[in-house]
Design an enzyme around this catalytic site. Structure first.
Site, PDB file in Angstrom:
ATOM      1  N   ARG A  47       0.850  -1.209   0.000  1.00  0.00           N
ATOM      2  CA  ARG A  47       0.000   0.000   0.000  1.00  0.00           C
ATOM      3  C   ARG A  47       0.879   1.250   0.000  1.00  0.00           C
ATOM      4  NH1 ARG A  47      -1.931   1.996   4.441  1.00  0.00           N
ATOM      5  NH2 ARG A  47      -2.548   0.034   5.398  1.00  0.00           N
ATOM      6  N   TYR A  99     -15.826  18.024 -15.477  1.00  0.00           N
ATOM      7  CA  TYR A  99     -16.189  16.607 -15.472  1.00  0.00           C
ATOM      8  C   TYR A  99     -17.256  16.367 -14.396  1.00  0.00           C
ATOM      9  CZ  TYR A  99     -16.006  11.620 -14.767  1.00  0.00           C
ATOM     10  OH  TYR A  99     -16.364  10.312 -14.598  1.00  0.00           O
ATOM     11  N   ASP A 170      -6.861  19.551 -14.401  1.00  0.00           N
ATOM     12  CA  ASP A 170      -7.238  18.231 -14.906  1.00  0.00           C
ATOM     13  C   ASP A 170      -6.817  18.195 -16.378  1.00  0.00           C
ATOM     14  OD1 ASP A 170      -8.504  15.995 -15.949  1.00  0.00           O
ATOM     15  OD2 ASP A 170     -10.338  16.249 -14.768  1.00  0.00           O
ATOM     16  N   LYS A 195      -8.276   6.975 -19.331  1.00  0.00           N
ATOM     17  CA  LYS A 195      -8.544   7.501 -20.659  1.00  0.00           C
ATOM     18  C   LYS A 195      -7.338   7.287 -21.587  1.00  0.00           C
ATOM     19  CE  LYS A 195     -12.278   8.477 -18.490  1.00  0.00           C
ATOM     20  NZ  LYS A 195     -12.573   9.751 -17.866  1.00  0.00           N
TER      21      LYS A 195
END
Ligand SMILES: *Cc1c(COP(=O)(O)O)cnc(C)c1O
Length: 371
Positions: A47, A99, A170, A195
């Site tokens: 982690r 978004y 972004d 994406k």
């Protein structure tokens, strides 16, 4: 080095034990501790860090010309880590075209924790009027989803700097191949790796990139490690693999998007086309100045309203009707129905993620669907 070279080499590490040219996937969640209490490999528990994530973060940082990067399990997890890193009560200014998943996250999960306004961030006067004593962050998304609005990053940064406000961008639609916000003064870059980075519509991920390892970055790293919204070693491996072809894929997407936009703009059944590479785009000059390429995304409005738009979608054969973007296959969607009832998106708008099929085949498909 140029971006094509960075994409291929910065995320890979040859394996010393086997001589494998491509770094293997390290699935182990835990790493050996020596008698003296040390961890000779530098890894303790996956982690906190994992060899595949280390290499992914290395290539992500270098692609955006940053000092460090943090990888997440999705774009929304990356965005949420930014918002969680802010002091409660911080005021955040966001674009009015943003978004919808992150806008809804702010409105739903951060209501009562952060303050936020959604405004036209390109309007300098308006932006000034919204800045308050507790404003800590301006969030930008350019080109925006789904209207392809372009924001002048340097202009916003110059306003923000005067008030000691951070600017995060972004950069999902543009990718570092088309636009590098850190070079324009931004304090943070965010990506949905789902994406263009993944590029094949088969993995989810998110990323944050910083120009320097400052206190804010330390806090973001803490959210990443303690929150645990990290990508698996396998996802990291596939992302590193996909990133190797990112510059060539993006240039292919841009080539097709430009030609499709020019075709659509001349078509009598089309009301308008939104693409930063068209002279008719309201921020064409800004796009030309701050972007290397205008990107692979475009939207267009069909004459005759929502019904006409939906009928075009239903007649297309090669375009896949689905949400998301950045994959090799062309995707089209009726955006307003994806965003829900409170959307401001025009109901005759179709958003296209232009894929890497041959442009003649794409145009022939649109031609028959419009005809
Ligand atoms: C998809 C997307 C996100 C969210 O990313 P996920 O990987 O779906 O969580 C954020 N911003 C933009 C611009 C996006 O397209």
């Amino acid at each position: 080095m140029q971006i094509e070279t960075i994409a291929i080499h910065a995320g890979n590490r040859n394996d010393e034990t086997t001589g494998a040219v491509v770094q293997p996937i390290t699935l182990s969640t835990t790493f050996i501790r020596e008698a003296d209490g040390s961890y000779p490999s530098g890894y303790i528990y996956s982690r906190s860090a994992n060899p595949n994530r280390t290499q992914l973060e290395n290539v992500l940082a270098k692609l955006e010309n940053g000092a460090d990067a943090a990888a997440f399990s999705s774009g929304n997890a990356a965005g949420m880590s930014v918002f969680q890193s802010l002091e409660p009560g911080t005021h955040v200014i966001c674009p009015d075209d943003m978004y919808h998943g992150l806008r809804n996250q702010l409105k739903t999960l951060f209501a009562g924790i952060l303050e936020f306004d959604f405004i036209d961030v390109n309007d300098g006067k308006l932006l000034w009027s919204y800045i308050k004593d507790n404003t800590g962050l301006i969030w930008l998304e350019t080109p925006s989803n789904p209207l392809l609005k372009v924001t002048d990053i340097e202009k916003v940064v110059s306003i923000a700097k005067k008030q000691d406000i951070k600017v995060a961008v972004d950069n999902t639609f543009a990718t570092p191949v088309c636009q590098q916000p850190l070079a324009l003064g931004a304090d943070l870059v965010m990506h949905s790796s789902t994406k263009y980075f993944g590029g094949h519509s088969d993995l989810m991920g998110g990323a944050l990139i910083t120009p320097q390892r400052n206190d804010w970055w330390a806090k973001i790293r803490q959210v990443q490690e303690m929150g645990g919204a990290i990508p698996s070693p396998t996802d990291c491996y596939y992302l590193v693999r996909s990133l190797k072809t990112l510059p060539y894929r993006v240039k292919g997407h841009v080539h097709n998007a430009q030609l499709l936009a020019e075709y659509l703009e001349k078509h009598p059944k089309i009301e308008s086309v939104m693409y930063p590479g068209l002279k008719s785009h309201p921020q064409y000059e800004i796009a030309k100045a701050q972007m290397q390429y205008p990107g692979g995304m475009l939207s267009f409005c069909v004459k005759g309203g929502a019904e006409a738009a939906k009928s075009v979608i239903n007649k297309l054969r090669l375009f896949t009707v689905a949400t998301s973007l950045g994959g090799v296959e062309t995707l089209i969607e009726h955006r307003a129905s994806v965003e829900g009832p409170d959307t401001k998106t025009p109901h005759n708008l179709l958003r296209v993620s232009v894929g890497l099929e041959h442009i003649d085949d794409l145009i022939a498909d649109v031609e028959q669907a419009l005809g």
